[in-house]
Design a protein around this motif. Structure first.
Motif, PDB file in Angstrom:
ATOM      1  N   THR A  44      46.644  36.720  53.687  1.00  0.00           N
ATOM      2  CA  THR A  44      45.966  36.831  52.393  1.00  0.00           C
ATOM      3  C   THR A  44      46.063  35.560  51.551  1.00  0.00           C
ATOM      4  OG1 THR A  44      47.957  37.786  51.415  1.00  0.00           O
ATOM      5  CG2 THR A  44      46.304  39.323  52.289  1.00  0.00           C
ATOM      6  N   ARG A  79      40.645  38.685  51.025  1.00  0.00           N
ATOM      7  CA  ARG A  79      40.554  38.186  49.659  1.00  0.00           C
ATOM      8  C   ARG A  79      41.170  36.803  49.503  1.00  0.00           C
ATOM      9  NH1 ARG A  79      39.008  41.775  46.053  1.00  0.00           N
ATOM     10  NH2 ARG A  79      40.014  40.653  44.349  1.00  0.00           N
ATOM     11  N   LEU A 129      34.137  33.397  48.671  1.00  0.00           N
ATOM     12  CA  LEU A 129      35.507  33.080  49.068  1.00  0.00           C
ATOM     13  C   LEU A 129      35.566  31.981  50.123  1.00  0.00           C
ATOM     14  CD1 LEU A 129      37.080  36.649  49.170  1.00  0.00           C
ATOM     15  CD2 LEU A 129      37.366  34.894  47.420  1.00  0.00           C
TER      16      LEU A 129
END
Length: 236
Positions: free
Chosen positions: A109, A137, A164
């Motif tokens: 992450t 994320r 992202l």
């Protein structure tokens, strides 16, 4: 016990550049793989002569379907045949997946930096596609060094508006009109901007020709990056 060879049939060939192709194959009972891994490909001539080369997987695991990125090498024994000679429907042998260090896992992450030189973008694109499929994320930042705009692979995957995914393409010989950055090799300034977005333990993946990987590795360490966080994959 070693990893067994298995038959794989060519389903489709896609052009990436004038000399680079994506090969889409089906390999029955493929065990799956992680983004960043590679396979060995074996060709056998009618007289029994065999040649083996390694190629990176360009997409996340998808059942029996695998995608390889192949850059034709001038005078090469295998790559020119794979990029332009192997008929659709023909079979080769593959062995893999191989390599468990240069991989990205969906449970990661933290922000990650990907640095590619030329066809070194192949395994990093598998990471980008897996990251997107997993809806991770943790942001990804990709620095991609190529000679000219004609040498960019995977434009569709790298420019789909993913918030992202931050992509910066650096041209070493010819930049497109309007480019702010002049042509040239990757610099400390390029890396400073990218690493400023990372955490101390964030992984950095570097893939490309040996000289490129060593130069980037040294620049990162000179800038204080912990070597433990740097994972490299080189060729040539």
């Amino acid at each position: 016990m070693g990893i067994a060879w298995r038959r794989a049939r060519l389903l489709e060939r896609r052009s990436q550049t004038a000399t680079a192709r994506t090969l889409v194959l089906t390999a029955p009972d493929w065990p799956g793989h992680l983004p960043g891994q590679h396979v060995d490909v074996r060709l056998t001539a009618d007289d029994g002569y065999q040649a083996v080369r390694s190629y990176s997987l360009a997409a996340p695991a998808d059942g029996d379907r695998i995608e390889l990125g192949v850059q034709a090498v001038d005078g090469g024994e295998v790559s020119p045949y794979l990029t332009d000679g192997l008929p659709v429907g023909a079979e080769v042998e593959v062995r893999g997946p191989l390599g468990n260090w240069f991989v990205w896992r969906a449970e990661q992450t933290e922000p990650a930096l990907l640095v590619a030189g030329g066809s070194g973008v192949v395994p990093l694109t598998a990471m980008v596609r897996a990251h997107r499929a997993a809806r991770s994320r943790g942001p990804l930042h990709l620095l991609y060094s190529v000679r000219s705009p004609e040498d960019v692979w995977y434009r569709d995957h790298l420019a789909d508006g993913d918030p992202l995914l931050d992509v910066r393409i650096m041209y070493t010989r010819q930049a497109p009109p309007g480019s702010v950055r002049p042509p040239g090799r990757i610099t400390t300034a390029d890396l400073d901007e990218a690493t400023a977005r990372l955490k101390p333990a964030s992984p950095v993946y570097v893939c490309g020709p040996t000289g490129f990987v060593e130069a980037v590795d040294n620049l990162l360490i000179d800038r204080g990056r912990d070597p433990v966080t740097i994972r490299t994959e080189r060729f040539g």
